[in-house]
Every structure is written in structure tokens, then in C-alpha cells.
Design an enzyme around this catalytic site. Sequence first.
Site, PDB file in Angstrom:
ATOM      1  N   SER A   1       6.616   7.371   2.780  1.00  0.00           N
ATOM      2  CA  SER A   1       6.719   6.003   2.270  1.00  0.00           C
ATOM      3  C   SER A   1       6.266   5.981   0.818  1.00  0.00           C
ATOM      4  O   SER A   1       5.104   6.273   0.515  1.00  0.00           O
ATOM      5  CB  SER A   1       5.852   5.059   3.093  1.00  0.00           C
ATOM      6  OG  SER A   1       5.655   3.871   2.363  1.00  0.00           O
TER       7      SER A   1
ATOM      8  N   HIS B   1      11.311   6.547   2.705  1.00  0.00           N
ATOM      9  CA  HIS B   1      11.089   5.197   3.256  1.00  0.00           C
ATOM     10  C   HIS B   1      10.697   4.266   2.113  1.00  0.00           C
ATOM     11  O   HIS B   1       9.723   4.528   1.385  1.00  0.00           O
ATOM     12  CB  HIS B   1       9.983   5.283   4.303  1.00  0.00           C
ATOM     13  CG  HIS B   1       9.709   4.026   5.045  1.00  0.00           C
ATOM     14  ND1 HIS B   1      10.478   3.584   6.108  1.00  0.00           N
ATOM     15  CD2 HIS B   1       8.729   3.104   4.901  1.00  0.00           C
ATOM     16  CE1 HIS B   1       9.977   2.455   6.578  1.00  0.00           C
ATOM     17  NE2 HIS B   1       8.916   2.131   5.860  1.00  0.00           N
TER      18      HIS B   1
ATOM     19  N   ASP C   1       9.524   0.561   1.135  1.00  0.00           N
ATOM     20  CA  ASP C   1       8.924  -0.660   1.686  1.00  0.00           C
ATOM     21  C   ASP C   1       9.155  -1.847   0.755  1.00  0.00           C
ATOM     22  O   ASP C   1       8.605  -1.907  -0.342  1.00  0.00           O
ATOM     23  CB  ASP C   1       7.421  -0.450   1.904  1.00  0.00           C
ATOM     24  CG  ASP C   1       7.135   0.391   3.128  1.00  0.00           C
ATOM     25  OD1 ASP C   1       7.668   0.068   4.200  1.00  0.00           O
ATOM     26  OD2 ASP C   1       6.389   1.376   3.013  1.00  0.00           O
TER      27      ASP C   1
ATOM     28  N   MET D   1       8.716  -5.778   0.184  1.00  0.00           N
ATOM     29  CA  MET D   1       7.867  -6.894   0.646  1.00  0.00           C
ATOM     30  C   MET D   1       8.060  -8.093  -0.269  1.00  0.00           C
ATOM     31  O   MET D   1       8.165  -7.934  -1.491  1.00  0.00           O
ATOM     32  CB  MET D   1       6.398  -6.488   0.623  1.00  0.00           C
ATOM     33  CG  MET D   1       6.096  -5.233   1.431  1.00  0.00           C
ATOM     34  SD  MET D   1       4.332  -4.926   1.512  1.00  0.00           S
ATOM     35  CE  MET D   1       4.305  -3.300   2.267  1.00  0.00           C
TER      36      MET D   1
ATOM     37  N   HIS E   1      12.946  -0.560   4.444  1.00  0.00           N
ATOM     38  CA  HIS E   1      12.235  -1.391   5.422  1.00  0.00           C
ATOM     39  C   HIS E   1      12.012  -2.762   4.778  1.00  0.00           C
ATOM     40  O   HIS E   1      11.193  -2.896   3.865  1.00  0.00           O
ATOM     41  CB  HIS E   1      10.910  -0.689   5.769  1.00  0.00           C
ATOM     42  CG  HIS E   1      10.030  -1.442   6.705  1.00  0.00           C
ATOM     43  ND1 HIS E   1       8.715  -1.096   6.924  1.00  0.00           N
ATOM     44  CD2 HIS E   1      10.263  -2.517   7.504  1.00  0.00           C
ATOM     45  CE1 HIS E   1       8.185  -1.930   7.798  1.00  0.00           C
ATOM     46  NE2 HIS E   1       9.094  -2.809   8.157  1.00  0.00           N
TER      47      HIS E   1
ATOM     48  N   MET F   1      10.551  -6.077   4.696  1.00  0.00           N
ATOM     49  CA  MET F   1       9.525  -6.996   5.206  1.00  0.00           C
ATOM     50  C   MET F   1       9.699  -8.307   4.444  1.00  0.00           C
ATOM     51  O   MET F   1       8.879  -8.680   3.610  1.00  0.00           O
ATOM     52  CB  MET F   1       8.138  -6.371   5.007  1.00  0.00           C
ATOM     53  CG  MET F   1       7.899  -5.209   5.970  1.00  0.00           C
ATOM     54  SD  MET F   1       6.584  -4.115   5.432  1.00  0.00           S
ATOM     55  CE  MET F   1       7.501  -3.034   4.347  1.00  0.00           C
TER      56      MET F   1
ATOM     57  N   MET G   1       6.275  -0.790  14.659  1.00  0.00           N
ATOM     58  CA  MET G   1       5.180  -0.844  13.689  1.00  0.00           C
ATOM     59  C   MET G   1       3.863  -0.553  14.399  1.00  0.00           C
ATOM     60  O   MET G   1       3.528  -1.217  15.389  1.00  0.00           O
ATOM     61  CB  MET G   1       5.089  -2.231  13.040  1.00  0.00           C
ATOM     62  CG  MET G   1       6.228  -2.579  12.093  1.00  0.00           C
ATOM     63  SD  MET G   1       6.456  -1.419  10.719  1.00  0.00           S
ATOM     64  CE  MET G   1       4.864  -1.500   9.887  1.00  0.00           C
TER      65      MET G   1
ATOM     66  N   ASP H   1       5.842   3.537  12.226  1.00  0.00           N
ATOM     67  CA  ASP H   1       5.383   3.302  10.848  1.00  0.00           C
ATOM     68  C   ASP H   1       4.008   2.648  10.856  1.00  0.00           C
ATOM     69  O   ASP H   1       3.837   1.571  11.428  1.00  0.00           O
ATOM     70  CB  ASP H   1       6.417   2.387  10.160  1.00  0.00           C
ATOM     71  CG  ASP H   1       6.088   2.072   8.707  1.00  0.00           C
ATOM     72  OD1 ASP H   1       5.136   2.641   8.155  1.00  0.00           O
ATOM     73  OD2 ASP H   1       6.826   1.245   8.127  1.00  0.00           O
TER      74      ASP H   1
HETATM   75  C1  DX5 Z   1       3.223  -0.997   5.944  1.00  0.00           C
HETATM   76  C2  DX5 Z   1       4.463  -0.227   5.537  1.00  0.00           C
HETATM   77  C3  DX5 Z   1       4.305   1.222   5.732  1.00  0.00           C
HETATM   78  C4  DX5 Z   1       3.203   1.862   4.922  1.00  0.00           C
HETATM   79  C5  DX5 Z   1       2.629   2.977   5.725  1.00  0.00           C
HETATM   80  O1  DX5 Z   1       3.488  -2.332   5.852  1.00  0.00           O
HETATM   81  O2  DX5 Z   1       5.593  -0.651   6.273  1.00  0.00           O
HETATM   82  O3  DX5 Z   1       5.545   1.915   5.544  1.00  0.00           O
HETATM   83  O4  DX5 Z   1       3.629   2.372   3.694  1.00  0.00           O
HETATM   84  O5  DX5 Z   1       1.536   3.479   5.074  1.00  0.00           O
HETATM   85  P1  DX5 Z   1       0.488   4.420   5.838  1.00  0.00           P
HETATM   86  O6  DX5 Z   1       1.243   5.608   6.307  1.00  0.00           O
HETATM   87  O7  DX5 Z   1      -0.505   4.729   4.780  1.00  0.00           O
HETATM   88  O8  DX5 Z   1      -0.080   3.623   6.981  1.00  0.00           O
HETATM   89 ZN    ZN Z   2       7.417   0.624   6.189  1.00  0.00          ZN
END
Ligand code: DX5
Ligand code: ZN
Length: 220
Positions: free
Chosen positions: A7, A31, A33, A35, A64, A66, A134, A172
Site C-alpha cells: 500500500s 494498492h 488508497d 480517501m 481502494h 474509501m 478490512m 487489508d
Molecule cells: C487503511 C488502508 C490500508 C492501509 C494499510 O485504511 O485501506 O490499505 O494502507 O496499512 P497497514 O498495512 O499499515 O495497516
Molecule cells: Zn486499502
Amino acid sequence: MIEIAPSILSADFAYLGDAISHVESETSWMHVDVMDGHFVPNLTIGAPVVASLRKHTSSYLDCHLMITDPWDYLKDFAKAGADSVTFHYEVGRTLELVEMAHQLRMKAGMAVNPDAEYDRYCEFIPHLDLLLIMSVFPGFGGQSFIADVLGPLAKARKFIDQNNLKTVIQIDGGISLSTIKDARRAGAEVFVAGSAVFGQENPAEAVKALREAAKSCEGV
Ligand code: DX5
Ligand code: ZN
């Protein structure tokens, strides 16, 4: 199938291209992320960054989302070169989103938060390319793994196998050398890891070690 999806949330955003090239020898998944500050209390990046990454890498860009309103952005992610988009079960309109993603020639994933009820979301599994369980509440990297999700994960694994489905199970949040084995035993195939990769001195070695740890549970 075992894949490690680093990620980039845990990478230095000023050097994303470098971060990716450091792990490309060990994995072809990345990956991303996304947000929006509404669905989760944090803001990160969006389709313009995916477009920049696309010019830099041929890795599978696993986005991903969010975000509260993914339907407004799928086209942008497709144009940017995303390989897959994973929207959250919690935002609703799942089947519509799956169809939109497929029409835009992307794989479709659905993410479920740790408190989502398996019996409610399982009806969507046959429609998905990817089910993302998750193992933290989304929003931030570096949180602790929530082991309660292993029960629903195992149920999803059984359902997919019994029905000969192609849906891939991804997990994840809080994945590390100590948690990846339990996640593998429960049936996950793609492991997202942020701090356990980019938080390490040698990210490529970290990916390798995570894959080896997951592999060591094969056939258990
Ligand atoms: C959290 C993200 C993850 C995050 C995971 O909201 O969706 O992808 O980057 O990070 P680690 O592996 O550090 O928990
Ligand atoms: Zn993620």
C-alpha cells in the site's frame, strides 16, 4: 494464489515512483488508497495520481476507494489506467458499481468494514472479482489487526470454493509477518501491507518475507 499488494499509503508521497520501483521485483500488485475525508476521516490521493503512476509502472493498480460516492469517479479511474476499483459495501449501489466498473473494463471489488455482517453482504460475492475484507477500520495505515474478521473471511472462502467462484479474497489492515499466517489460513489470497513494506528499511525484502510467511501455511 498468493500476492502481496504494497500500500503506497505508507510510502513517501514525494517519491511514489521510486517507492514502486523498489518493490516491483517482488510483486506486480500495487494498492492505492483513495480517501475523501467523508467516508473516512482522512484525505489522500485520487485519479490524477493514478494517471501519473500508470506512466511509471506496468504493475496492477488496485485502487481502494474509501469514498462516499464512487459512482461519480469510476470513469476518471478507468481513464487514469486503474486495473481494478474496490468500492465499499457500506456506500451501497454495489451491483450498479460492479456493472459500471466492468463496462469501463476494470475489475470490480467490494470492501467490507470489520463490523459488516457476513450474512448481509455474502449475496454480492458471486458478482465480484475481488472481496476485500478490512482487518482495520479504514482511514489510516499502521493500525492493529482485528482478528475478529477471520471468522467471516473463512466463511467467504468456503462459499467461494463450494460454488467454484473466481472471486479473489483480499485482506487489508495490520498485515505483518505475525498476522499474515492467520489470514492465509483463513483463506485470504491477496495481502495488502503498508507499514510492513514501506515502513521497513528494505521494502523489497519485506515483500519477499511476507510472501514466504504466507506460503509457509500452504496446505495447513
Ligand atoms: C487503511 C488502508 C490500508 C492501509 C494499510 O485504511 O485501506 O490499505 O494502507 O496499512 P497497514 O498495512 O499499515 O495497516
Ligand atoms: Zn486499502
